[in-house]
Design a protein around this motif. Structure first.
Motif, PDB file in Angstrom:
ATOM      1  N   UNK A  34      44.802 -10.968  -0.227  1.00 10.11           N
ATOM      2  CA  UNK A  34      45.305 -12.339   0.130  1.00 10.11           C
ATOM      3  C   UNK A  34      46.929 -12.256   0.156  1.00 10.11           C
ATOM      4  N   UNK A  35      47.401 -12.508   1.281  1.00  7.34           N
ATOM      5  CA  UNK A  35      48.669 -12.796   1.461  1.00  7.34           C
ATOM      6  C   UNK A  35      49.563 -11.363   1.733  1.00  7.34           C
ATOM      7  N   UNK A  36      48.892 -10.255   2.207  1.00  5.00           N
ATOM      8  CA  UNK A  36      49.312  -9.100   2.445  1.00  5.00           C
ATOM      9  C   UNK A  36      50.481  -8.592   1.356  1.00  5.00           C
ATOM     10  N   UNK A  37      49.960  -8.508  -0.045  1.00  2.00           N
ATOM     11  CA  UNK A  37      51.120  -8.264  -1.129  1.00  2.00           C
ATOM     12  C   UNK A  37      51.516  -6.700  -0.740  1.00  2.00           C
ATOM     13  N   UNK A  38      52.551  -6.429  -1.491  1.00  2.00           N
ATOM     14  CA  UNK A  38      53.140  -5.226  -1.768  1.00  2.00           C
ATOM     15  C   UNK A  38      52.461  -4.302  -2.759  1.00  2.00           C
ATOM     16  N   UNK A  39      51.799  -3.207  -2.481  1.00  2.00           N
ATOM     17  CA  UNK A  39      51.250  -2.516  -3.608  1.00  2.00           C
ATOM     18  C   UNK A  39      51.947  -1.269  -3.853  1.00  2.00           C
ATOM     19  N   UNK A  40      53.052  -0.976  -3.244  1.00  2.00           N
ATOM     20  CA  UNK A  40      53.890   0.281  -3.554  1.00  2.00           C
ATOM     21  C   UNK A  40      55.084   0.033  -2.967  1.00  2.00           C
ATOM     22  N   UNK A  41      56.174   0.169  -3.940  1.00  2.00           N
ATOM     23  CA  UNK A  41      57.867   0.525  -3.398  1.00  2.00           C
ATOM     24  C   UNK A  41      58.161   1.719  -3.989  1.00  2.00           C
ATOM     25  N   UNK A  42      59.138   2.554  -3.447  1.00  3.99           N
ATOM     26  CA  UNK A  42      59.568   3.775  -3.987  1.00  3.99           C
ATOM     27  C   UNK A  42      61.067   3.454  -4.630  1.00  3.99           C
ATOM     28  N   UNK A  43      61.557   4.383  -5.594  1.00  6.86           N
ATOM     29  CA  UNK A  43      62.821   4.135  -6.142  1.00  6.86           C
ATOM     30  C   UNK A  43      63.783   3.680  -5.373  1.00  6.86           C
ATOM     31  N   UNK A  44      63.817   4.233  -4.055  1.00 11.20           N
ATOM     32  CA  UNK A  44      65.235   3.854  -3.359  1.00 11.20           C
ATOM     33  C   UNK A  44      65.022   2.180  -2.715  1.00 11.20           C
ATOM     34  N   UNK A  45      63.986   1.618  -2.853  1.00  8.34           N
ATOM     35  CA  UNK A  45      63.625   0.146  -2.451  1.00  8.34           C
ATOM     36  C   UNK A  45      64.271  -0.694  -3.664  1.00  8.34           C
ATOM     37  N   UNK A  46      64.056  -0.162  -4.942  1.00 10.94           N
ATOM     38  CA  UNK A  46      64.396  -0.918  -6.098  1.00 10.94           C
ATOM     39  C   UNK A  46      65.902  -0.910  -6.162  1.00 10.94           C
ATOM     40  N   UNK A  47      66.467   0.469  -5.907  1.00 13.34           N
ATOM     41  CA  UNK A  47      68.021   0.739  -5.859  1.00 13.34           C
ATOM     42  C   UNK A  47      68.515  -0.223  -4.660  1.00 13.34           C
ATOM     43  N   UNK A  48      68.033  -0.172  -3.718  1.00 10.90           N
ATOM     44  CA  UNK A  48      68.659  -1.175  -2.545  1.00 10.90           C
ATOM     45  C   UNK A  48      68.556  -2.549  -2.688  1.00 10.90           C
ATOM     46  N   UNK A  49      67.684  -3.175  -3.436  1.00 14.82           N
ATOM     47  CA  UNK A  49      67.440  -4.555  -3.444  1.00 14.82           C
ATOM     48  C   UNK A  49      67.835  -5.129  -4.812  1.00 14.82           C
ATOM     49  N   UNK A  50      67.653  -4.202  -6.184  1.00 13.62           N
ATOM     50  CA  UNK A  50      67.902  -4.682  -7.359  1.00 13.62           C
ATOM     51  C   UNK A  50      66.786  -5.376  -7.727  1.00 13.62           C
ATOM     52  N   UNK A  51      65.727  -5.392  -7.245  1.00 11.15           N
ATOM     53  CA  UNK A  51      64.262  -5.555  -7.931  1.00 11.15           C
ATOM     54  C   UNK A  51      63.557  -4.741  -8.636  1.00 11.15           C
ATOM     55  N   UNK A  52      63.186  -4.690  -9.701  1.00  9.15           N
ATOM     56  CA  UNK A  52      62.346  -3.844 -10.442  1.00  9.15           C
ATOM     57  C   UNK A  52      60.924  -3.857  -9.628  1.00  9.15           C
ATOM     58  N   UNK A  53      60.343  -2.609  -9.884  1.00 11.90           N
ATOM     59  CA  UNK A  53      58.870  -2.722  -9.401  1.00 11.90           C
ATOM     60  C   UNK A  53      57.971  -3.699  -9.676  1.00 11.90           C
ATOM     61  N   UNK A  54      57.971  -3.983 -11.066  1.00  8.77           N
ATOM     62  CA  UNK A  54      56.893  -4.962 -11.856  1.00  8.77           C
ATOM     63  C   UNK A  54      57.225  -6.467 -11.260  1.00  8.77           C
ATOM     64  N   UNK A  55      58.429  -6.588 -10.718  1.00  2.78           N
ATOM     65  CA  UNK A  55      58.722  -8.066 -10.169  1.00  2.78           C
ATOM     66  C   UNK A  55      58.426  -8.129  -8.642  1.00  2.78           C
ATOM     67  N   UNK A  56      58.090  -6.962  -8.088  1.00  5.66           N
ATOM     68  CA  UNK A  56      57.690  -7.073  -6.542  1.00  5.66           C
ATOM     69  C   UNK A  56      56.291  -6.877  -6.206  1.00  5.66           C
ATOM     70  N   UNK A  57      55.586  -6.096  -7.125  1.00  6.49           N
ATOM     71  CA  UNK A  57      54.243  -5.638  -6.727  1.00  6.49           C
ATOM     72  C   UNK A  57      53.366  -6.927  -6.875  1.00  6.49           C
ATOM     73  N   UNK A  58      52.647  -7.174  -5.866  1.00 10.27           N
ATOM     74  CA  UNK A  58      51.621  -8.314  -5.654  1.00 10.27           C
ATOM     75  C   UNK A  58      52.348  -9.357  -4.815  1.00 10.27           C
TER      76      UNK A  58
END
Length: 342
Positions: A34-58
């Motif tokens: 539902x709603x095409x959620x994020x299931x994976x981000x790499x380390x470079x994504x967290x560095x670029x955006x400042x968001x932790x993986x735990x806060x973006x998954x789902x």
């Protein structure tokens, strides 16, 4: 061999510390949830955006948008996704601290061999001042080239996973998908090193497997469970390295997760040697509970079992399972024609 343009865009090299230290931000979403959620981000994504993986998954990726995001760019992105087509946009996104940045984003659908849409992969690059016009077009071409590499390698996984069950829970899917993608991303790191050192389309398999096994041990291991590696130096083609790495990842993760249930201490051994006839033998053994004699293994009814079977078939290899008094011993033999670099 990776093209010079890829080397250029990834030229700010970093030391490897765990999984997924590739410089290019990447995100994977699942349109079957539902709603095409994020299931994976790499380390470079967290560095670029400042968001932790735990806060973006789902979450859906739209949380990166804000007041200044161009509606036409948003509509173009949404339309491409709804049409299940590749789409490229320049869009104003926002970091976790509210800072805006201009983002060149490429999104592409990933389908299994039956044509079923399985994931979307997004590759992105922050556009600095002066990187517009022709410079932005060059970045676009570079991103497409890298995206092609990712799509090719992801297809190895997708063709074996097939359609995910609708009952698959997001945390379970995220954990397994993360490990499989990051197994390939670690291969990219080794590819860069191989290109610089030898300018050949080969991988130093001992280095790759050693780093991969240590990373999995760090992620899945616990106190009391020892990991012993004995890996002979050998060069193999990139395609062989990707398949052997994925097999090793599945077998080692499976041992950590299931071999020592309610057992405080144990040993896992990973060995890779060159056979006298010229092929390779990969073995993963443990002294834990062992695979029950009544259990069919690998179980092709599971995602991991299908992956192991498909990967070994692609290597033209054979699998032998031995059940000892304690633990299990799994040996994968890969013939010379499918394994060694010329």
């Amino acid at each position: 061999m990776m093209a010079d343009s890829i080397q250029e865009i990834l030229k700010e090299d970093t030391s490897f510390d765990g999984f997924a230290k590739t410089q290019l931000p990447m995100v994977v979403t699942n349109p079957n949830l539902e709603d095409n959620p994020i299931v994976y981000v790499n380390h470079a994504f967290t560095q670029q955006t400042g968001y932790a993986r735990s806060s973006v998954i789902g979450r859906n990726c739209r949380f990166l948008q804000g007041e200044g995001s161009d509606k036409l760019a948003v509509d173009r992105l949404r339309d491409g996704i709804s049409r299940r087509e590749s789409v490229s946009v320049d869009i104003l996104n926002y970091r976790a601290n509210g800072e805006p940045f201009m983002n060149r984003l490429l999104v592409a659908p990933l389908a299994d061999e039956g044509g079923h849409l399985t994931y979307f992969v997004g590759i992105q690059k922050e556009l600095k001042s002066g990187q517009m016009g022709a410079a932005a077009e060059e970045i676009d071409a570079q991103l497409v080239e890298i995206q092609d590499r990712v799509e090719t390698d992801m297809s190895i996984i997708i063709s074996m996973i097939r359609q995910q069950s609708n009952s698959t829970s997001l945390p379970e899917e995220y954990e397994a998908l993360t490990r499989r993608i990051e197994t390939l991303q670690l291969l990219y790191e080794e590819m860069k090193l191989s290109d610089v050192q030898s300018n050949r389309d080969i991988i130093h398999l001992a280095s790759y497997l050693s780093r991969l096994c240590c990373a999995i041990g760090h992620a899945y291991g616990r106190s009391g469970i020892r990991l012993n590696l004995q890996i002979d130096p050998v060069d193999v083609p990139i395609e062989t390295a990707s398949r052997v790495g994925l097999v090793a990842s599945e077998l080692l993760a499976n041992a950590y997760q299931h071999a020592f249930d309610r057992i405080e201490t144990g040993l896992i051994e990973v060995r890779m040697s060159q056979l006298s006839a010229g092929g390779l033998r990969l073995t993963v053994s443990d002294d834990g509970l062992g695979i029950p004699s009544f259990m069919r293994w690998p179980d092709t009814g599971s995602v991991g079992g299908r992956m192991i079977s498909g990967l070994i078939e692609g290597l033209e290899g054979t699998l032998q399972l031995s059940r000892g008094a304690a633990g299990s011993f799994i040996a994968i033999d890969v013939p010379a024609g499918a394994s060694l670099a010329e």
